[in-house]
Design a protein around this motif. Structure first.
Motif, PDB file in Angstrom:
ATOM      1  N   GLU A 295      -3.358 -48.923  82.741  1.00 16.61           N
ATOM      2  CA  GLU A 295      -4.520 -49.054  83.351  1.00 16.61           C
ATOM      3  C   GLU A 295      -4.203 -49.118  84.799  1.00 16.61           C
ATOM      4  O   GLU A 295      -5.068 -48.674  85.554  1.00 16.61           O
ATOM      5  CB  GLU A 295      -5.204 -50.300  82.846  1.00 16.61           C
ATOM      6  CG  GLU A 295      -6.084 -50.191  81.475  1.00 16.61           C
ATOM      7  CD  GLU A 295      -7.401 -49.265  81.549  1.00 16.61           C
ATOM      8  OE1 GLU A 295      -7.633 -49.410  82.581  1.00 16.61           O
ATOM      9  OE2 GLU A 295      -8.038 -49.346  80.717  1.00 16.61           O
ATOM     10  N   THR A 332      -8.752 -40.099  76.827  1.00 12.83           N
ATOM     11  CA  THR A 332     -10.211 -41.038  76.797  1.00 12.83           C
ATOM     12  C   THR A 332     -10.030 -42.122  77.576  1.00 12.83           C
ATOM     13  O   THR A 332     -11.102 -42.286  78.160  1.00 12.83           O
ATOM     14  CB  THR A 332     -10.200 -41.481  75.136  1.00 12.83           C
ATOM     15  OG1 THR A 332      -9.912 -40.364  74.150  1.00 12.83           O
ATOM     16  CG2 THR A 332     -11.516 -42.260  75.031  1.00 12.83           C
ATOM     17  N   VAL A 333      -9.028 -42.679  77.719  1.00  8.36           N
ATOM     18  CA  VAL A 333      -8.968 -43.680  78.827  1.00  8.36           C
ATOM     19  C   VAL A 333      -9.295 -43.252  80.142  1.00  8.36           C
ATOM     20  O   VAL A 333      -9.746 -43.775  80.900  1.00  8.36           O
ATOM     21  CB  VAL A 333      -7.599 -44.670  78.743  1.00  8.36           C
ATOM     22  CG1 VAL A 333      -7.689 -45.680  79.973  1.00  8.36           C
ATOM     23  CG2 VAL A 333      -7.501 -45.123  77.462  1.00  8.36           C
ATOM     24  N   HIS A 335     -10.839 -40.538  81.000  1.00 10.60           N
ATOM     25  CA  HIS A 335     -12.438 -40.099  81.032  1.00 10.60           C
ATOM     26  C   HIS A 335     -13.054 -41.274  81.246  1.00 10.60           C
ATOM     27  O   HIS A 335     -14.282 -41.347  82.144  1.00 10.60           O
ATOM     28  CB  HIS A 335     -12.617 -39.565  79.772  1.00 10.60           C
ATOM     29  CG  HIS A 335     -14.242 -39.463  79.617  1.00 10.60           C
ATOM     30  ND1 HIS A 335     -14.858 -38.325  80.448  1.00 10.60           N
ATOM     31  CD2 HIS A 335     -15.055 -39.837  78.849  1.00 10.60           C
ATOM     32  CE1 HIS A 335     -16.047 -38.552  80.117  1.00 10.60           C
ATOM     33  NE2 HIS A 335     -16.431 -39.162  79.111  1.00 10.60           N
ATOM     34  N   LYS A 336     -12.904 -42.590  80.652  1.00  7.04           N
ATOM     35  CA  LYS A 336     -13.652 -43.677  80.898  1.00  7.04           C
ATOM     36  C   LYS A 336     -13.660 -44.239  82.231  1.00  7.04           C
ATOM     37  O   LYS A 336     -14.432 -44.985  83.004  1.00  7.04           O
ATOM     38  CB  LYS A 336     -13.221 -44.681  79.776  1.00  7.04           C
ATOM     39  CG  LYS A 336     -13.708 -44.321  78.394  1.00  7.04           C
ATOM     40  CD  LYS A 336     -13.567 -45.640  77.507  1.00  7.04           C
ATOM     41  CE  LYS A 336     -13.839 -45.159  76.138  1.00  7.04           C
ATOM     42  NZ  LYS A 336     -13.478 -46.322  75.052  1.00  7.04           N
ATOM     43  N   ARG A 337     -12.203 -44.466  82.800  1.00  3.32           N
ATOM     44  CA  ARG A 337     -11.810 -44.959  84.002  1.00  3.32           C
ATOM     45  C   ARG A 337     -12.203 -44.092  85.390  1.00  3.32           C
ATOM     46  O   ARG A 337     -12.955 -44.587  86.168  1.00  3.32           O
ATOM     47  CB  ARG A 337     -10.288 -45.118  84.368  1.00  3.32           C
ATOM     48  CG  ARG A 337      -9.757 -45.813  85.453  1.00  3.32           C
ATOM     49  CD  ARG A 337     -10.478 -47.204  85.418  1.00  3.32           C
ATOM     50  NE  ARG A 337     -10.131 -47.979  86.743  1.00  3.32           N
ATOM     51  CZ  ARG A 337     -10.663 -47.797  87.801  1.00  3.32           C
ATOM     52  NH1 ARG A 337     -11.597 -46.751  87.994  1.00  3.32           N
ATOM     53  NH2 ARG A 337     -10.212 -48.397  88.906  1.00  3.32           N
ATOM     54  N   LYS A 339     -14.598 -41.424  85.000  1.00  3.05           N
ATOM     55  CA  LYS A 339     -15.991 -40.939  85.008  1.00  3.05           C
ATOM     56  C   LYS A 339     -15.952 -39.187  85.354  1.00  3.05           C
ATOM     57  O   LYS A 339     -16.883 -38.924  85.758  1.00  3.05           O
ATOM     58  CB  LYS A 339     -16.990 -41.587  85.871  1.00  3.05           C
ATOM     59  CG  LYS A 339     -16.999 -43.009  85.876  1.00  3.05           C
ATOM     60  CD  LYS A 339     -17.417 -43.618  84.217  1.00  3.05           C
ATOM     61  CE  LYS A 339     -17.490 -45.178  84.613  1.00  3.05           C
ATOM     62  NZ  LYS A 339     -17.929 -45.613  83.014  1.00  3.05           N
ATOM     63  N   ASP A 341     -15.841 -35.701  83.212  1.00  2.00           N
ATOM     64  CA  ASP A 341     -16.365 -35.207  81.854  1.00  2.00           C
ATOM     65  C   ASP A 341     -15.063 -34.360  81.408  1.00  2.00           C
ATOM     66  O   ASP A 341     -14.600 -34.594  80.195  1.00  2.00           O
ATOM     67  CB  ASP A 341     -17.487 -34.355  82.040  1.00  2.00           C
ATOM     68  CG  ASP A 341     -18.458 -34.857  82.347  1.00  2.00           C
ATOM     69  OD1 ASP A 341     -18.717 -36.320  82.155  1.00  2.00           O
ATOM     70  OD2 ASP A 341     -19.416 -34.410  83.003  1.00  2.00           O
TER      71      ASP A 341
END
Length: 475
Positions: A295, A332-333, A335-337, A339, A341
């Motif tokens: 992270e 996935t991480v 993409h979430k962090r 933003k 696509d």
């Protein structure tokens, strides 16, 4: 059978030194002919060479292994340069014409030369990525032939600490390996991994290395930003060692059980993994450590993308590569962090690479090395001039074997010129060594004369004076 035509390349990374040799085929594909590697963790840190002697030894070993597989000698190699200090610096150069006219190639060259004079402290320009030129109020990728009165050249200089290039060159010089060309390793990777559509639409290439993470941004087929983050997969591995284990075992656990979105199943007993010493560690605790450091790295990458100013212009999204990209759920991480696509992993280089597939294409860790191989365009095989066999002639008549063969004449002339050049270089080398020896001897004599007699000579004179002085007293 010996291979006489091939391209050789070497990558120096934080975890290893890798060497490769291959040849380009007529259809654009490449055949890998030889591959070798040496561990570099003890003398290269974050892409920077700290021990030139050990690096030279590793390079010699790499060359010997490649030559053994090729059954031929290597004359020169393409070398990738990267490291923690590698980054891009923007610069602009403007010229105003006396009156409106046609922009000439000479004017553009003069602007490019002025760009290289940018003042840098303890840094050197390794390469330049030209951006668009502004002519009056219009932007042009190729300004030559365009009419205008004012031209402004926008440049993106790829710079690094001067010691980075200096130590690399010294290592190859000590290993007696000639460098065909120094290639910016991240840009070579980008050209090999990214498609033209991705570079044109706008994308960010994130290379998760062992000790560093390299961020590159492309838009309209032009490099817009490059920076190296001093964090990588080894940071995660070292964090895992806090569970009281060696780094080798921590690396195995990371690769086998690492999951950035790990969730403990509802059960009475938590899932565990066994260590070599018989101890058991909860997989949830292991992944908490992995997730925390991952992270941090992703957050720093996103900050640099925002710093580039292109975070909202990446129509092709983010492309991940390198060993760290193999962590489960990394896409996935990200993409979430961030933003964004579109996030994908480019594990393999273009499918036109053949040979050593089990080593080179299984996890994407060798993509940079393959990119360096693709960047080469000169034959790296050592070409030896072989003597031309004598023709069968009758003893009664002398025949000039080169009389009717222009090719043989040219070979003979080239061989004589090469021999004369070698003799000249050898003579010059001996003369330089002689002069250097004389210079050192003169300096040594001056130094001794300036320092005067050493302590032994002083002591000998003092004792001698005392002895003779006592003899005079006795008389």
């Amino acid at each position: 059978m010996a291979t006489t035509e091939f391209i050789a390349a070497i990558e120096l990374s934080s975890s290893k030194i890798s060497g490769i040799a291959g040849k380009k085929n007529g259809d654009g594909s490449m055949q890998v002919l030889a591959y070798a590697r040496e561990d570099a963790t003890s003398f290269i840190h974050k892409g920077v060479i700290y021990n030139i002697d050990k690096t030279a030894q590793a390079l010699t070993s790499i060359i010997n292994k490649l030559e053994s597989q090729l059954n031929n000698s290597i004359a020169k190699v393409y070398v990738g340069i990267s490291g923690q200090s590698l980054r891009t610096v923007k610069n602009t150069v403007s010229r105003v014409l006396e009156e409106e006219g046609i922009i000439s190639q000479e004017l553009v060259d003069a602007i490019c030369d002025e760009n290289l004079e940018i003042p840098l402290i303890d840094m050197s320009v390794l390469d330049v990525a030209p951006q668009e030129y502004r002519i009056d109020n219009n932007y042009q990728a190729d300004p030559v032939g365009v009419a205008g009165k004012r031209i402004t050249g926008n440049f993106l200089n790829i710079v690094a600490r001067a010691s980075l290039k200096k130590n690399l060159e010294h290592s190859f010089e000590q290993a007696k390996v000639e460098i065909a060309d120094l290639v910016i390793a991240p840009t070579a990777l980008a050209k090999a991994v990214l498609t033209e559509s991705e570079m044109r639409s706008g994308c960010a290439l994130i290379d998760f290395g062992a000790d560093t993470t390299t961020i590159q941004v492309y838009k309209n087929n032009i490099l817009r930003f490059l920076s190296v983050l001093p964090l990588g997969g080894n940071n995660i591995t070292r964090d895992i060692t806090s569970l009281h284990m060696e780094e080798t075992e921590a690396e195995i656990l990371k690769q086998k059980y690492g999951d950035l979105l790990y969730k403990e199943e509802e059960s009475e007993t938590p899932a565990v993994c066994l260590l070599e010493d018989g101890r058991s560690i909860e997989i949830n605790a292991l992944n908490n450590i992995i997730e925390a450091r991952a992270e941090e790295i992703i957050a720093n990458v996103w900050n640099l993308l925002q710093l580039s100013g292109y975070e909202d212009k990446l129509l092709a999204g983010i492309i991940l590569t390198g060993g760290g990209a193999n962590l489960k759920n990394m896409e996935t991480v990200f993409h979430k962090r961030c933003k964004i696509d579109k996030v994908k992993t480019a594990r393999f280089i273009h499918n036109s690479i053949y040979g050593f597939n089990d080593v080179l294409k299984k996890d994407g860790m060798q993509n940079t090395l393959l990119g360096l191989l693709a960047a080469g365009n000169e034959n790296c095989c050592l070409q030896e001039v072989k003597p031309t066999p004598a023709a069968n002639v009758t003893p009664s008549k002398s025949v000039d074997m080169f009389e009717d063969d222009e090719a043989l004449k040219e070979q003979e002339v080239a061989a004589r010129a090469a021999k004369a050049q070698r003799e000249k270089e050898e003579k010059e080398r001996r003369e330089r060594e002689r002069k250097e020896k004389e210079r050192r001897e003169k300096e040594e004599k001056k130094k001794k004369k300036k320092e005067g007699p050493n302590w032994f000579e002083k002591a000998f004179v003092r004792i001698s004076n005392e002895i003779f002085s006592e003899s005079d007293d006795i008389k």
